[in-house]
Scaffold this motif. Structure first.
Motif, PDB file in Angstrom:
ATOM      1  N   SER A 164     -13.251  16.870 -46.067  1.00 45.27           N
ATOM      2  CA  SER A 164     -12.597  15.560 -45.966  1.00 45.27           C
ATOM      3  C   SER A 164     -12.756  14.999 -44.552  1.00 45.27           C
ATOM      4  N   PRO A 165     -13.347  13.808 -44.410  1.00 44.51           N
ATOM      5  CA  PRO A 165     -13.588  13.260 -43.071  1.00 44.51           C
ATOM      6  C   PRO A 165     -12.324  13.094 -42.234  1.00 44.51           C
ATOM      7  N   ASN A 166     -11.201  12.724 -42.855  1.00 47.47           N
ATOM      8  CA  ASN A 166      -9.997  12.530 -42.054  1.00 47.47           C
ATOM      9  C   ASN A 166      -9.464  13.853 -41.498  1.00 47.47           C
ATOM     10  N   LEU A 167      -9.683  14.938 -42.211  1.00 52.06           N
ATOM     11  CA  LEU A 167      -9.263  16.245 -41.702  1.00 52.06           C
ATOM     12  C   LEU A 167     -10.225  16.768 -40.637  1.00 52.06           C
ATOM     13  N   LEU A 168     -11.498  16.480 -40.789  1.00 51.27           N
ATOM     14  CA  LEU A 168     -12.463  16.866 -39.761  1.00 51.27           C
ATOM     15  C   LEU A 168     -12.157  16.146 -38.443  1.00 51.27           C
ATOM     16  N   ALA A 169     -11.822  14.858 -38.534  1.00 51.90           N
ATOM     17  CA  ALA A 169     -11.469  14.106 -37.327  1.00 51.90           C
ATOM     18  C   ALA A 169     -10.196  14.655 -36.701  1.00 51.90           C
ATOM     19  N   ALA A 170      -9.227  15.032 -37.543  1.00 51.96           N
ATOM     20  CA  ALA A 170      -7.981  15.603 -37.026  1.00 51.96           C
ATOM     21  C   ALA A 170      -8.236  16.926 -36.320  1.00 51.96           C
ATOM     22  N   ALA A 171      -9.128  17.746 -36.882  1.00 55.94           N
ATOM     23  CA  ALA A 171      -9.455  19.026 -36.251  1.00 55.94           C
ATOM     24  C   ALA A 171     -10.058  18.815 -34.872  1.00 55.94           C
ATOM     25  N   ASP A 172     -10.991  17.884 -34.765  1.00 52.32           N
ATOM     26  CA  ASP A 172     -11.612  17.598 -33.466  1.00 52.32           C
ATOM     27  C   ASP A 172     -10.583  17.123 -32.453  1.00 52.32           C
ATOM     28  N   THR A 173      -9.705  16.219 -32.880  1.00 54.78           N
ATOM     29  CA  THR A 173      -8.685  15.696 -31.975  1.00 54.78           C
ATOM     30  C   THR A 173      -7.712  16.794 -31.559  1.00 54.78           C
ATOM     31  N   GLY A 174      -7.303  17.616 -32.518  1.00 53.74           N
ATOM     32  CA  GLY A 174      -6.360  18.671 -32.213  1.00 53.74           C
ATOM     33  C   GLY A 174      -6.915  19.681 -31.227  1.00 53.74           C
ATOM     34  N   ARG A 175      -8.133  20.116 -31.439  1.00 53.99           N
ATOM     35  CA  ARG A 175      -8.717  21.101 -30.537  1.00 53.99           C
ATOM     36  C   ARG A 175      -8.922  20.520 -29.141  1.00 53.99           C
ATOM     37  N   ALA A 176      -9.333  19.271 -29.074  1.00 50.98           N
ATOM     38  CA  ALA A 176      -9.521  18.630 -27.773  1.00 50.98           C
ATOM     39  C   ALA A 176      -8.210  18.469 -27.029  1.00 50.98           C
ATOM     40  N   ALA A 177      -7.109  18.338 -27.758  1.00 52.56           N
ATOM     41  CA  ALA A 177      -5.799  18.164 -27.138  1.00 52.56           C
ATOM     42  C   ALA A 177      -5.087  19.482 -26.850  1.00 52.56           C
ATOM     43  N   GLY A 178      -5.715  20.599 -27.163  1.00 49.43           N
ATOM     44  CA  GLY A 178      -5.130  21.895 -26.833  1.00 49.43           C
ATOM     45  C   GLY A 178      -4.261  22.494 -27.906  1.00 49.43           C
ATOM     46  N   LEU A 179      -4.323  21.973 -29.144  1.00 49.49           N
ATOM     47  CA  LEU A 179      -3.575  22.564 -30.243  1.00 49.49           C
ATOM     48  C   LEU A 179      -4.383  23.721 -30.849  1.00 49.49           C
ATOM     49  N   SER A 180      -3.678  24.678 -31.438  1.00 51.78           N
ATOM     50  CA  SER A 180      -4.340  25.691 -32.249  1.00 51.78           C
ATOM     51  C   SER A 180      -4.563  25.093 -33.637  1.00 51.78           C
ATOM     52  N   VAL A 181      -5.799  25.029 -34.070  1.00 54.79           N
ATOM     53  CA  VAL A 181      -6.137  24.393 -35.345  1.00 54.79           C
ATOM     54  C   VAL A 181      -6.469  25.468 -36.375  1.00 54.79           C
ATOM     55  N   TRP A 182      -5.673  25.500 -37.447  1.00 54.29           N
ATOM     56  CA  TRP A 182      -5.876  26.455 -38.536  1.00 54.29           C
ATOM     57  C   TRP A 182      -6.281  25.691 -39.790  1.00 54.29           C
ATOM     58  N   ALA A 183      -7.323  26.147 -40.435  1.00 56.89           N
ATOM     59  CA  ALA A 183      -7.779  25.524 -41.675  1.00 56.89           C
ATOM     60  C   ALA A 183      -7.517  26.453 -42.849  1.00 56.89           C
ATOM     61  N   MET A 184      -7.089  25.864 -43.964  1.00 59.41           N
ATOM     62  CA  MET A 184      -6.977  26.573 -45.234  1.00 59.41           C
ATOM     63  C   MET A 184      -7.850  25.812 -46.218  1.00 59.41           C
ATOM     64  N   THR A 185      -8.893  26.467 -46.701  1.00 58.48           N
ATOM     65  CA  THR A 185      -9.905  25.768 -47.492  1.00 58.48           C
ATOM     66  C   THR A 185     -10.304  26.582 -48.728  1.00 58.48           C
TER      67      THR A 185
END
Length: 251
Positions: A164-185
Motif C-alpha cells: 500500500s503506497p500510503n503505508l510505504l510513505a508512512a514507513a519512510d517518514t517514520g524511519r527518517a524521524a527516528g521512530l521504530s517501524v514495525w510491519a505486519m504483512t
C-alpha cells in the motif's frame, strides 16, 4: 507520489523476524481456499479449508514468530511508560486491526494497569479527509506520523499485501524521524517489510488468514506487554479500587 514536507528515509535495513519460513514451516493449504477456489462451491468444505489455512499459519507463527512478537511487547513495555507513543495504521480490515491494538493499550488487555498513549491514524476522520483532499491518499499516514511521532516512538503498519503506497510513505517518514517501524504483512518478499525496521510476515496466500493471524499476534504482543509492565506500572489495589502511584509521563 508527493514528498512535500516528508524527510528523506534512512538506509533501508534487512527484513527481520519473518513468520512462515524455514524447514518446519507449512505451505499454504492447497485445498482451493480463497475467492477463486473450488471450495467456494461447498460451504462446509470452504469452512474446513479456512480453518486449515488458519491452523497452518498459526503453526508457522508459533514456530518462527513468537520470539519476535514477545520482543515487541518487551520493547513497548520499556517505551510507553516513560512517555513514548505507539502509532498504528492500516487500510480496510488492517485499519480495524490497528485500532484494536491501540484500544488495548489506551484501555486494557486483561489486567488493570495505567493508560498508555496509542493512536490509530485512520480514526481521526477530519484529519484523514483533510489530508486526503489536500495532499492525496498516499500522504494520508505520512503526514500524521510527522505530526504525532517523536524519536523513540513506535509505528506499527499493517498490510496483507505489504504494497500500500500510503503505508510505504508512512514507513519512510517514520524511519527518517527516528521512530521504530514495525510491519505486519502477508507473504514475503514485499516492499513494506523491506522498508520497515522489523517485519512479521504471515506466509499465507489468503487475505483472511493473514488478518486472523495478525490478530493473534497482536494479542500475544499485548500479553507480553502486560506481563512486562507488572508491578512496575505502579498500580495497587486498596479496598478493590485501583490507584496510581506512578505519575503519567507527559510528552
Amino acid at each position: 507520489m508527493s514528498t512535500r514536507g516528508r524527510p528523506q528515509s534512512r538506509p533501508l535495513p534487512r527484513e527481520a523476524g519473518v513468520a512462515g519460513t524455514g524447514p518446519r514451516a507449512r505451505r499454504p493449504s492447497p485445498s482451493g481456499y480463497g475467492p477463486a477456489g473450488t471450495a467456494a462451491a461447498d460451504p462446509l468444505r470452504a469452512a474446513h479449508a479456512h480453518c486449515q489455512s488458519l491452523q497452518d499459519a498459526l503453526v508457522a507463527l508459533r514456530d518462527h514468530g513468537l520470539e519476535q512478537v514477545a520482543e515487541w511487547g518487551r520493547h513497548l513495555a520499556a517505551t510507553l511508560p516513560v512517555g513514548g507513543r505507539l502509532l498504528a495504521a492500516g487500510n480496510g480490515g488492517s485499519a480495524a486491526q490497528a485500532q484494536h491494538l491501540t484500544a488495548e493499550l489506551v484501555g486494557r488487555y486483561q489486567q488493570e494497569r495505567s493508560a498508555y498513549s496509542a493512536i490509530a491514524l485512520h480514526a481521526d476522520t477530519s484529519a484523514v479527509t483533510a489530508i486526503g483532499n489536500d495532499y492525496g491518499f498516499e500522504e494520508l499516514y505520512a503526514r500524521q506520523v510527522a505530526a504525532h511521532g517523536s524519536p523513540g516512538d513506535v509505528l506499527v503498519l499493517m498490510s496483507t499485501s505489504g504494497r500500500s503506497p500510503n503505508l510505504l510513505a508512512a514507513a519512510d517518514t517514520g524511519r527518517a524521524a527516528g521512530l521504530s517501524v514495525w510491519a505486519m504483512t502477508g507473504p514475503r518478499p514485499n516492499p513494506l517489510a523491506f522498508r520497515a525496521d522489523e517485519a512479521l510476515c504471515i506466509g499465507s496466500g489468503s487475505t483472511a488468514t493473514v488478518q486472523e493471524a495478525h490478530l493473534v499476534a497482536l494479542h500475544l504482543l499485548c500479553e507480553t506487554f502486560d506481563h512486562e509492565i507488572g508491578v512496575a506500572d505502579g498500580a495497587v489495589s486498596v479496598d478493590g479500587v485501583v490507584s496510581r502511584i506512578r505519575p503519567h509521563e507527559g510528552r
